[in-house]
Design an enzyme around this catalytic site. Structure first.
Site: not given
Ligand code: GDP
Ligand code: MG
Length: 137
Positions: A51, A59, A11, A87, A114, A104, A93, A117, A128
């Site tokens: 997304y 968010f 990212k 993963r 973070n 991370r 995350t 992805h 994807e």
């Molecule tokens: P991942 O699969 O571990 O990437 O997590 P998720 O699918 O739950 O979320 C997708 C992406 O959204 C994350 O990788 C972060 O970049 C972002 N994200 C997740 N939770 C938060 C949050 O609480 N606040 C903000 N600003 N971004 C978030």
């Molecule tokens: Mg995810």
């Protein structure tokens, strides 16, 4: 175990800090092969569609703004159990909760910025990969 493919994105927070090489090393050292890669700046339309599953999360707007804020290295990783292995290499995350030594844990700035992805299931990986690399499907 048969070979599997997964989609990875390094990212904008990580590309801007020149962490691409270090992060790719984590994949290669774990036995994942990079079979496709493209450095690109996502459009708001691409980021929003990619997304879309998070469109009702508070968010979502912040996530899209961040994903288009700089270059992203989108790649396809191939290897045994690639989805789960990636993963594991990524870590949780929220970098504060990510295991020591994960990408991370080492490189992420915050739960939003973070570093990486990774597809979270074989089914989502196929969707994807097709989104960014239709020629591979
Ligand atoms: P991942 O699969 O571990 O990437 O997590 P998720 O699918 O739950 O979320 C997708 C992406 O959204 C994350 O990788 C972060 O970049 C972002 N994200 C997740 N939770 C938060 C949050 O609480 N606040 C903000 N600003 N971004 C978030
Ligand atoms: Mg995810």
């Amino acid at each position: 175990m048969t070979k599997q493919r997964t989609l990875s994105i390094i990212k904008p927070d990580a590309t801007s800090r020149n962490l691409v090489g270090k992060i790719l090393s984590h994949f290669e050292e774990a036995g994942l092969t990079i079979v496709a890669a493209r450095m690109m700046t996502l459009t708001p339309e691409q980021a929003g569609q990619f997304y879309i599953i998070h469109k009702d999360r508070p968010f979502y707007g912040e996530l899209i703004d961040y994903m288009v804020s700089g270059r992203a290295l989108v790649s396809v990783l191939e290897g045994d159990d690639a989805v789960n292995l990636n993963r594991k290499l990524m870590g949780a995350t929220d970098p504060k909760k990510a295991d020591a030594g994960t990408i991370r844990n080492l490189y992420a700035e915050s739960i939003a910025a973070n570093a990486v992805h990774g597809s979270d299931s074989a089914e989502n990986a196929a969707t994807e990969i097709k989104f960014f690399f239709p020629e591979l499907a």
